[in-house]
Design a protein around this motif. Structure first.
Motif, PDB file in Angstrom:
ATOM      1  N   ALA A 196      55.249  40.530  87.884  1.00  0.00           N
ATOM      2  CA  ALA A 196      55.130  40.196  86.467  1.00  0.00           C
ATOM      3  C   ALA A 196      53.907  40.872  85.853  1.00  0.00           C
ATOM      4  O   ALA A 196      52.914  41.121  86.529  1.00  0.00           O
ATOM      5  N   PRO A 197      53.970  41.187  84.555  1.00  0.00           N
ATOM      6  CA  PRO A 197      52.816  41.794  83.886  1.00  0.00           C
ATOM      7  C   PRO A 197      51.649  40.819  83.837  1.00  0.00           C
ATOM      8  O   PRO A 197      51.844  39.601  83.804  1.00  0.00           O
ATOM      9  N   LYS A 198      50.446  41.334  83.810  1.00  0.00           N
ATOM     10  CA  LYS A 198      49.250  40.492  83.750  1.00  0.00           C
ATOM     11  C   LYS A 198      48.519  40.780  82.441  1.00  0.00           C
ATOM     12  O   LYS A 198      48.189  41.931  82.146  1.00  0.00           O
ATOM     13  N   MET A 199      48.286  39.754  81.662  1.00  0.00           N
ATOM     14  CA  MET A 199      47.563  39.908  80.409  1.00  0.00           C
ATOM     15  C   MET A 199      46.061  39.914  80.688  1.00  0.00           C
ATOM     16  O   MET A 199      45.563  39.078  81.450  1.00  0.00           O
ATOM     17  N   THR A 200      45.362  40.854  80.105  1.00  0.00           N
ATOM     18  CA  THR A 200      43.923  40.940  80.351  1.00  0.00           C
ATOM     19  C   THR A 200      43.090  40.614  79.118  1.00  0.00           C
ATOM     20  O   THR A 200      41.881  40.409  79.225  1.00  0.00           O
ATOM     21  N   GLY A 201      43.719  40.577  77.958  1.00  0.00           N
ATOM     22  CA  GLY A 201      42.945  40.310  76.753  1.00  0.00           C
ATOM     23  C   GLY A 201      43.816  40.040  75.544  1.00  0.00           C
ATOM     24  O   GLY A 201      45.023  39.837  75.655  1.00  0.00           O
ATOM     25  N   ILE A 202      43.166  40.057  74.386  1.00  0.00           N
ATOM     26  CA  ILE A 202      43.820  39.796  73.108  1.00  0.00           C
ATOM     27  C   ILE A 202      43.615  40.997  72.190  1.00  0.00           C
ATOM     28  O   ILE A 202      42.492  41.514  72.072  1.00  0.00           O
ATOM     29  N   ALA A 203      44.692  41.447  71.546  1.00  0.00           N
ATOM     30  CA  ALA A 203      44.621  42.599  70.636  1.00  0.00           C
ATOM     31  C   ALA A 203      44.779  42.139  69.189  1.00  0.00           C
ATOM     32  O   ALA A 203      45.449  41.148  68.913  1.00  0.00           O
ATOM     33  N   PHE A 204      44.164  42.897  68.285  1.00  0.00           N
ATOM     34  CA  PHE A 204      44.175  42.551  66.859  1.00  0.00           C
ATOM     35  C   PHE A 204      44.681  43.743  66.034  1.00  0.00           C
ATOM     36  O   PHE A 204      43.885  44.496  65.461  1.00  0.00           O
ATOM     37  N   PRO A 205      46.004  43.938  65.959  1.00  0.00           N
ATOM     38  CA  PRO A 205      46.570  45.067  65.203  1.00  0.00           C
ATOM     39  C   PRO A 205      46.132  45.086  63.743  1.00  0.00           C
ATOM     40  O   PRO A 205      46.112  44.044  63.080  1.00  0.00           O
ATOM     41  N   LYS A 206      45.765  46.278  63.278  1.00  0.00           N
ATOM     42  CA  LYS A 206      45.386  46.516  61.876  1.00  0.00           C
ATOM     43  C   LYS A 206      44.079  45.839  61.469  1.00  0.00           C
ATOM     44  O   LYS A 206      43.777  45.754  60.275  1.00  0.00           O
ATOM     45  N   THR A 264      41.386  41.141  58.509  1.00  0.00           N
ATOM     46  CA  THR A 264      42.323  40.212  59.131  1.00  0.00           C
ATOM     47  C   THR A 264      43.485  40.991  59.751  1.00  0.00           C
ATOM     48  O   THR A 264      44.109  41.811  59.082  1.00  0.00           O
ATOM     49  N   PRO A 265      43.781  40.749  61.029  1.00  0.00           N
ATOM     50  CA  PRO A 265      44.879  41.479  61.681  1.00  0.00           C
ATOM     51  C   PRO A 265      46.242  41.032  61.158  1.00  0.00           C
ATOM     52  O   PRO A 265      46.369  39.968  60.559  1.00  0.00           O
ATOM     53  N   THR A 266      47.242  41.855  61.384  1.00  0.00           N
ATOM     54  CA  THR A 266      48.599  41.491  60.961  1.00  0.00           C
ATOM     55  C   THR A 266      49.172  40.433  61.895  1.00  0.00           C
ATOM     56  O   THR A 266      50.052  39.666  61.505  1.00  0.00           O
ATOM     57  N   LYS A 267      48.686  40.387  63.139  1.00  0.00           N
ATOM     58  CA  LYS A 267      49.091  39.384  64.107  1.00  0.00           C
ATOM     59  C   LYS A 267      48.053  39.364  65.233  1.00  0.00           C
ATOM     60  O   LYS A 267      47.127  40.197  65.242  1.00  0.00           O
ATOM     61  N   VAL A 268      48.181  38.411  66.135  1.00  0.00           N
ATOM     62  CA  VAL A 268      47.282  38.331  67.290  1.00  0.00           C
ATOM     63  C   VAL A 268      48.157  38.429  68.533  1.00  0.00           C
ATOM     64  O   VAL A 268      48.960  37.541  68.806  1.00  0.00           O
ATOM     65  N   ALA A 269      48.013  39.526  69.252  1.00  0.00           N
ATOM     66  CA  ALA A 269      48.903  39.818  70.370  1.00  0.00           C
ATOM     67  C   ALA A 269      48.136  39.889  71.685  1.00  0.00           C
ATOM     68  O   ALA A 269      46.903  39.910  71.711  1.00  0.00           O
ATOM     69  N   PHE A 270      48.892  39.941  72.773  1.00  0.00           N
ATOM     70  CA  PHE A 270      48.268  40.099  74.077  1.00  0.00           C
ATOM     71  C   PHE A 270      47.991  41.577  74.364  1.00  0.00           C
ATOM     72  O   PHE A 270      48.706  42.465  73.916  1.00  0.00           O
ATOM     73  N   TYR A 271      46.943  41.797  75.135  1.00  0.00           N
ATOM     74  CA  TYR A 271      46.590  43.142  75.595  1.00  0.00           C
ATOM     75  C   TYR A 271      46.708  43.124  77.110  1.00  0.00           C
ATOM     76  O   TYR A 271      46.191  42.213  77.774  1.00  0.00           O
ATOM     77  N   ASP A 272      47.408  44.098  77.664  1.00  0.00           N
ATOM     78  CA  ASP A 272      47.599  44.118  79.115  1.00  0.00           C
ATOM     79  C   ASP A 272      47.029  45.368  79.770  1.00  0.00           C
ATOM     80  O   ASP A 272      47.361  45.689  80.907  1.00  0.00           O
ATOM     81  N   GLY A 273      46.159  46.060  79.053  1.00  0.00           N
ATOM     82  CA  GLY A 273      45.527  47.246  79.624  1.00  0.00           C
ATOM     83  C   GLY A 273      44.289  46.931  80.440  1.00  0.00           C
ATOM     84  O   GLY A 273      43.759  45.824  80.378  1.00  0.00           O
ATOM     85  N   LYS A 274      43.840  47.895  81.197  1.00  0.00           N
ATOM     86  CA  LYS A 274      42.651  47.713  82.024  1.00  0.00           C
ATOM     87  C   LYS A 274      41.388  48.205  81.325  1.00  0.00           C
ATOM     88  O   LYS A 274      40.275  47.886  81.740  1.00  0.00           O
ATOM     89  N   LYS A 275      41.578  49.062  80.311  1.00  0.00           N
ATOM     90  CA  LYS A 275      40.422  49.580  79.587  1.00  0.00           C
ATOM     91  C   LYS A 275      40.628  49.393  78.098  1.00  0.00           C
ATOM     92  O   LYS A 275      41.751  49.355  77.640  1.00  0.00           O
TER      93      LYS A 275
END
Length: 215
Positions: free
Chosen positions: A153-163, A204-215
């Protein structure tokens, strides 16, 4: 007269589609939903699972969909302008063999899009500890839902803020550092910023999403 009736019937058959609806088991059309719903609600309060259908790569906005249970009970499943279901079947409905009837031709080839997201609302500032708990909860739920296949399964490493354009991470001692970015999207990885207390965004971001990258 008889020939005219035969001709009219033939023309009507050509003009009327053989099947104007497509039906599929709810569990098949919405994969993983049953496993997600089996995780106790109290353990997934920060998360949400969203589904959309696509045809030729385009969203099926405002698609008419209906959940039909074995008892004959019918429940509308509204689809918004972006093609996402605004209501999803319950676990008991899925396990009870409910089907979803879609207002599309039976031979239409549809694509599925599943989005594993947060319940966080777009804002200009966030509690870093809440962001960290959201990431932790996501990985715990994914692991439980995936069961024996959790290692894949994918592992989430953080939170992303698009836009959001950019942002700052504020620490308990008062110092701050810029949020890192990936493809022009700011993100926050709790493991990289121990001691962070606030995340402040330029926009303000358009949404609050998960980030699954290492960097």
């Amino acid at each position: 007269m008889r020939k005219a009736l035969i001709l009219a019937a033939a023309l009507a058959a050509v003009a009327t589609p053989a099947l104007a609806e497509q039906t599929a088991p709810a569990g098949k059309l919405l994969p993983f939903l049953d496993k997600f719903l089996k995780v106790p609600p109290a353990e997934r309060t920060r998360l949400k699972l969203s589904y959309a259908l696509r045809r030729d790569g385009q969203p099926l906005a405002n698609l008419k969909a209906t959940l039909v249970e074995k008892t004959g009970a019918r429940t509308p499943l509204p689809v918004n302008g972006e093609g996402y279901f605004e209501r999803l079947p319950t676990l008991s409905q899925i396990e009870g063999g409910a089907e979803i009837v879609l207002d599309v031709p039976a031979d239409a080839k549809l694509g599925k899009l599943m989005s594993f997201g947060t319940q966080l609302k777009p804002a200009g500032e966030y509690d870093a500890r809440e962001l960290a708990m959201t990431v932790t909860e996501a990985n715990t739920v994914i692991g439980k839902a995936a069961g024996p296949m959790a290692f894949m399964a994918p592992k989430m490493t953080g939170i992303a803020f698009p836009k959001a354009e950019s942002g700052m991470i504020v620490f308990a001692d008062g110092h701050s550092t810029p949020l890192p970015e990936a493809e022009q999207t700011p993100y926050f990885r709790p493991a990289d910023h121990q001691g962070a207390v606030r995340v402040k965004l330029t926009k303000t971001p358009t949404k609050v999403a998960f980030y699954d990258g290492k960097k």
